[in-house]
Design a protein around this motif. Structure first.
Motif, mmCIF file in Angstrom:
data_model
loop_
_atom_site.group_PDB
_atom_site.id
_atom_site.type_symbol
_atom_site.label_atom_id
_atom_site.label_comp_id
_atom_site.label_asym_id
_atom_site.label_seq_id
_atom_site.Cartn_x
_atom_site.Cartn_y
_atom_site.Cartn_z
ATOM 1 N N ALA A 108 -22.478 -8.295 10.223
ATOM 2 C CA ALA A 108 -21.824 -7.088 10.713
ATOM 3 C C ALA A 108 -22.901 -6.179 11.287
ATOM 4 N N LEU A 109 -22.603 -5.580 12.419
ATOM 5 C CA LEU A 109 -23.562 -4.690 13.086
ATOM 6 C C LEU A 109 -22.844 -3.475 13.642
ATOM 7 N N ALA A 110 -23.513 -2.327 13.642
ATOM 8 C CA ALA A 110 -23.044 -1.163 14.384
ATOM 9 C C ALA A 110 -23.526 -1.374 15.818
ATOM 10 N N VAL A 111 -22.594 -1.410 16.771
ATOM 11 C CA VAL A 111 -22.947 -1.715 18.162
ATOM 12 C C VAL A 111 -22.376 -0.677 19.109
ATOM 13 N N ARG A 112 -23.033 -0.550 20.250
ATOM 14 C CA ARG A 112 -22.551 0.308 21.339
ATOM 15 C C ARG A 112 -22.157 -0.584 22.514
ATOM 16 N N GLN A 113 -21.377 -0.035 23.407
ATOM 17 C CA GLN A 113 -20.862 -0.767 24.567
ATOM 18 C C GLN A 113 -21.978 -1.434 25.370
ATOM 19 N N GLN A 114 -23.125 -0.789 25.508
ATOM 20 C CA GLN A 114 -24.203 -1.308 26.355
ATOM 21 C C GLN A 114 -25.131 -2.294 25.630
ATOM 22 N N ASP A 115 -24.923 -2.523 24.337
ATOM 23 C CA ASP A 115 -25.787 -3.412 23.563
ATOM 24 C C ASP A 115 -25.561 -4.884 23.910
ATOM 25 N N GLU A 116 -26.536 -5.705 23.517
ATOM 26 C CA GLU A 116 -26.424 -7.156 23.629
ATOM 27 C C GLU A 116 -26.697 -7.775 22.267
ATOM 28 N N LEU A 117 -26.142 -8.959 22.048
ATOM 29 C CA LEU A 117 -26.286 -9.677 20.784
ATOM 30 C C LEU A 117 -26.883 -11.051 21.025
ATOM 31 N N MET A 118 -27.536 -11.568 19.996
ATOM 32 C CA MET A 118 -27.980 -12.952 19.992
ATOM 33 C C MET A 118 -27.158 -13.665 18.935
ATOM 34 N N LEU A 119 -26.514 -14.770 19.328
ATOM 35 C CA LEU A 119 -25.721 -15.583 18.419
ATOM 36 C C LEU A 119 -26.525 -16.838 18.117
ATOM 37 N N ILE A 120 -26.648 -17.185 16.848
ATOM 38 C CA ILE A 120 -27.459 -18.326 16.447
ATOM 39 C C ILE A 120 -26.581 -19.264 15.626
ATOM 40 N N THR A 121 -26.536 -20.552 16.011
ATOM 41 C CA THR A 121 -25.693 -21.517 15.315
ATOM 42 C C THR A 121 -26.516 -22.388 14.371
ATOM 43 N N THR A 122 -25.808 -23.123 13.522
ATOM 44 C CA THR A 122 -26.466 -24.002 12.552
ATOM 45 C C THR A 122 -27.174 -25.182 13.211
ATOM 46 N N LYS A 123 -26.843 -25.481 14.469
ATOM 47 C CA LYS A 123 -27.504 -26.587 15.177
ATOM 48 C C LYS A 123 -28.553 -26.072 16.150
ATOM 49 N N GLY A 124 -28.955 -24.801 15.996
ATOM 50 C CA GLY A 124 -30.051 -24.253 16.784
ATOM 51 C C GLY A 124 -29.686 -23.686 18.141
ATOM 52 N N GLN A 125 -28.419 -23.648 18.471
ATOM 53 C CA GLN A 125 -28.002 -23.065 19.747
ATOM 54 C C GLN A 125 -28.146 -21.553 19.655
ATOM 55 N N MET A 126 -28.736 -20.945 20.691
ATOM 56 C CA MET A 126 -28.874 -19.489 20.743
ATOM 57 C C MET A 126 -28.216 -19.001 22.026
ATOM 58 N N VAL A 127 -27.314 -18.045 21.880
ATOM 59 C CA VAL A 127 -26.573 -17.515 23.022
ATOM 60 C C VAL A 127 -26.694 -16.001 23.017
ATOM 61 N N ARG A 128 -27.039 -15.465 24.166
ATOM 62 C CA ARG A 128 -27.123 -14.008 24.331
ATOM 63 C C ARG A 128 -25.824 -13.547 24.989
ATOM 64 N N THR A 129 -25.215 -12.496 24.442
ATOM 65 C CA THR A 129 -23.957 -12.005 25.000
ATOM 66 C C THR A 129 -23.922 -10.484 24.969
ATOM 67 N N ARG A 130 -23.150 -9.914 25.870
ATOM 68 C CA ARG A 130 -22.992 -8.459 25.936
ATOM 69 C C ARG A 130 -21.869 -8.018 24.994
ATOM 70 N N VAL A 131 -22.068 -6.929 24.296
ATOM 71 C CA VAL A 131 -21.041 -6.372 23.418
ATOM 72 C C VAL A 131 -19.808 -6.005 24.241
ATOM 73 N N SER A 132 -19.994 -5.532 25.453
ATOM 74 C CA SER A 132 -18.868 -5.128 26.299
ATOM 75 C C SER A 132 -17.920 -6.289 26.599
ATOM 76 N N GLU A 133 -18.384 -7.537 26.436
ATOM 77 C CA GLU A 133 -17.540 -8.704 26.684
ATOM 78 C C GLU A 133 -16.690 -9.075 25.462
ATOM 79 N N ILE A 134 -16.915 -8.391 24.344
ATOM 80 C CA ILE A 134 -16.137 -8.636 23.131
ATOM 81 C C ILE A 134 -15.063 -7.561 23.057
ATOM 82 N N ARG A 135 -13.821 -7.989 23.125
ATOM 83 C CA ARG A 135 -12.699 -7.053 23.189
ATOM 84 C C ARG A 135 -12.630 -6.183 21.935
ATOM 85 N N GLU A 136 -12.343 -4.910 22.127
ATOM 86 C CA GLU A 136 -12.134 -3.986 21.010
ATOM 87 C C GLU A 136 -10.797 -4.319 20.372
#
Length: 137
Positions: free
Chosen positions: A68-96
């Motif tokens: 869980a993170l406190a995020v702002r509209q302009q922030d970006e996140l790094m998603l890390i999976t158990t198989k080592g995949q890393m994906v960068r995504t914009r918070v604005s692309e995650i629907r409220e």
């Protein structure tokens, strides 16, 4: 000894916590790569020793909560999976969404893969403003 912030039930675990910020929202992610971004106003205030408030109902579609993170509209996140995949995504692309929803899918996972962690992306400019690794005088 101190005072209780919250009183978890036997078997409950603290996964993460975030500081409430008026210009931010709470982003919660589950291990099946579902997430939701909810305004802090959707959560009622509690006194010391409260039981807490459900923010994500876990199950086969969501998996356990991974962060869980406190995020702002302009922030970006790094998603890390158990198989080592890393994906960068914009918070604005995650629907409220409201607190009572399942959330949205962040990324498509491979068979047997789960979301392991989420982390904020800190830009070079933010590090400089925050006084990051400045050389000592």
């Amino acid at each position: 000894m101190g005072v209780w912030g919250i009183r978890p039930e036997t078997g409950d675990l603290l996964v993460d916590m975030a500081i409430v910020n008026a210009d931010a929202m709470l982003l919660v992610a589950g291990e099946m790569a579902s997430a939701k971004r909810t305004p802090f106003d959707d959560y009622r205030k509690q006194s010391r020793g409260g039981k807490g408030i459900i923010t994500m109902k876990t199950g086969d579609k969501t998996g356990e909560v991974v962060g869980a993170l406190a995020v702002r509209q302009q922030d970006e996140l790094m998603l890390i999976t158990t198989k080592g995949q890393m994906v960068r995504t914009r918070v604005s692309e995650i629907r409220e969404t409201s607190r009572n929803t399942m959330g949205v899918i962040l990324i498509r996972l491979k068979t047997g893969e789960k979301l392991q962690s989420i982390a904020p992306v800190v830009s070079q400019e933010e590090e400089e403003v925050d006084g990051g690794d400045e050389p000592a005088a």
